[in-house]
Every structure is written in structure tokens, then in C-alpha cells.
Write an enzyme that holds these catalytic residues in place. Structure first.
Site, short mmCIF file in Angstrom:
data_model
loop_
_atom_site.label_atom_id
_atom_site.label_comp_id
_atom_site.label_asym_id
_atom_site.label_seq_id
_atom_site.Cartn_x
_atom_site.Cartn_y
_atom_site.Cartn_z
N LYS A 10 -2.23 24.66 11.40
CA LYS A 10 -3.31 24.84 10.43
C LYS A 10 -2.74 25.20 9.05
O LYS A 10 -1.56 25.56 8.94
CB LYS A 10 -4.27 25.91 10.97
CG LYS A 10 -4.93 25.50 12.30
CD LYS A 10 -5.83 26.59 12.87
CE LYS A 10 -6.46 26.16 14.19
NZ LYS A 10 -7.33 27.23 14.77
N TYR A 50 -14.20 19.61 15.38
CA TYR A 50 -14.75 20.86 15.94
C TYR A 50 -16.23 20.73 16.30
O TYR A 50 -16.94 21.75 16.35
CB TYR A 50 -14.53 22.01 14.96
CG TYR A 50 -13.13 22.60 15.00
CD1 TYR A 50 -12.58 23.08 16.19
CD2 TYR A 50 -12.35 22.69 13.84
CE1 TYR A 50 -11.30 23.62 16.23
CE2 TYR A 50 -11.07 23.24 13.88
CZ TYR A 50 -10.55 23.70 15.07
OH TYR A 50 -9.29 24.25 15.12
N ASN A 113 -5.57 31.75 12.97
CA ASN A 113 -4.71 31.77 14.17
C ASN A 113 -3.70 30.62 14.24
O ASN A 113 -3.16 30.33 15.30
CB ASN A 113 -5.56 31.89 15.44
CG ASN A 113 -6.47 30.71 15.67
OD1 ASN A 113 -6.42 29.73 14.92
ND2 ASN A 113 -7.29 30.76 16.71
N HIS A 116 -3.68 24.78 16.53
CA HIS A 116 -4.68 24.20 17.45
C HIS A 116 -3.95 23.39 18.50
O HIS A 116 -2.99 22.69 18.20
CB HIS A 116 -5.63 23.28 16.70
CG HIS A 116 -6.45 22.41 17.63
ND1 HIS A 116 -7.63 22.83 18.18
CD2 HIS A 116 -6.22 21.16 18.14
CE1 HIS A 116 -8.10 21.88 18.99
NE2 HIS A 116 -7.26 20.86 18.98
N GLU A 127 -9.13 13.75 20.52
CA GLU A 127 -8.57 14.27 19.26
C GLU A 127 -7.45 13.37 18.74
O GLU A 127 -7.36 13.13 17.53
CB GLU A 127 -8.08 15.71 19.49
CG GLU A 127 -9.26 16.65 19.75
CD GLU A 127 -8.85 18.04 20.26
OE1 GLU A 127 -7.64 18.30 20.42
OE2 GLU A 127 -9.76 18.87 20.49
#
Ligand code: DAT
Ligand code: MG
Length: 150
Positions: A10, A50, A113, A116, A127
């Protein structure tokens, strides 16, 4: 079973200079890189990625976070890699993530965080299809493979 998973570092991982450290862990494990691209994800793609979280309180901040700068989108291959990578990532909330996991070692808050990973082989297929064209997936053999797989 050898399978593939979608991994995204990310925008915070890029900003914080953690790319080499995280990729180094995947390489050391013997996983095989199949595709990588640095991408400033468009809002529409982030929302599709998402989609399962649409309507939740954290959905808008999540989309904003993930589109706040370039992310490193990747496909990796390995033995049971979907679960294996989730284990290496640690729990979604870094405060619950064990030391030694990526989130447990490098993150503090759920909303930052850093990584992913797909949660099932079906999610991985979906994905990978969202982020990559077939021609971007590099099928290749490595001379080390017999030392990783019997
Ligand atoms: P994971 O990324 O471990 O698969 P998830 O799919 O449940 O977790 O959620 C996707 C992301 O959304 C997660 O990495 C961070 C954010 N998120 C999840 N639950 C959250 C919460 N309760 N508060 C804030 N952000 C949350
Ligand atoms: Mg998830």
C-alpha cells in the site's frame, strides 16, 4: 498445491521505504514473482477491489488511503501461497499481529497496515484479473525450483 496470490504494498509501504524489506521476505521464502507494477490506483478500481467492504464505516477512508499515492501491485506464486502469505502478513489490525509478521513488525494501525494479500484462491483470481492483463503475468522456470519443490 502451487497457486498464485495478489499482493499489494500500500502507499504507506512505498512512502516508508519498506518495499525491499517486504519483497526480500517473499524472495527468501522461495516464492516466485509473476508480475509487479507501481500504480497510482484509480478510485474506481480501488472501489471494485474492496467491493466486499462497500457500505462499511471504513470504506471511504480505505479507498482514500489506497489511492493516496503509488502502490506496488504484484502477483506471486508458491505452495499454498494464499494462506502462507496471509500468515506472513499477520492480523488485519497490526496490534493483534504477531512479531515476525510483516504487519507485526512494521505497522501500528488497521488503517495503515501496509500490505494486502488475497484471502482465498477465488479472491486471488478475481484480484489478479482486476489489476493485470494476461500478458503482464510472467510464466517462467527457475533453476532453483527443484530445491524448493520435490
Ligand atoms: P485484510 O486486509 O486483512 O484482508 P479486510 O479485508 O477485512 O482485511 O479489510 C480490508 C482493509 O480495510 C484492511 O486491510 C484495513 C481496512 N479495515 C478493515 N477493517 C477495518 C476497521 N475495522 N477499521 C478501519 N479499517 C479497517
Ligand atoms: Mg481482505
Amino acid at each position: 498445491m502451487i497457486e498464485r496470490t495478489f499482493v499489494m504494498l500500500k502507499p504507506d509501504a512505498i512512502q516508508r521505504g519498506l518495499v525491499g524489506e517486504i519483497i526480500g521476505r517473499l524472495e527468501a521464502r522461495g516464492f516466485k514473482p509473476i508480475a509487479m507494477k507501481l500504480m497510482h490506483i484509480p478510485k474506481e478500481l480501488a472501489e471494485r477491489h474492496y467491493a466486499e467492504h462497500k457500505g462499511k464505516s471504513f470504506f471511504n477512508p480505505l479507498v482514500e488511503y489506497i489511492t493516496s499515492g503509488p502502490a506496488l501491485c504484484m502477483v506471486w506464486e508458491g505452495e499454498n501461497i494464499v494462506i502462507a502469505l496471509r500468515t506472513m502478513m499477520g492480523k488485519t489490525n497490526p496490534q493483534d499481529a504477531a512479531p515476525g509478521t510483516i504487519r507485526g513488525d512494521f505497522a501500528q494501525q488497521t488503517g495503515r497496515n501496509i500490505i494486502h494479500g488475497s484471502d482465498s484462491p477465488e479472491s486471488a483470481r478475481r484480484e489478479i484479473g482486476l489489476f493485470f492483463n494476461d500478458y503482464e503475468l510472467q510464466e517462467h522456470k527457475r533453476s532453483v525450483d527443484p530445491w524448493l519443490y520435490e
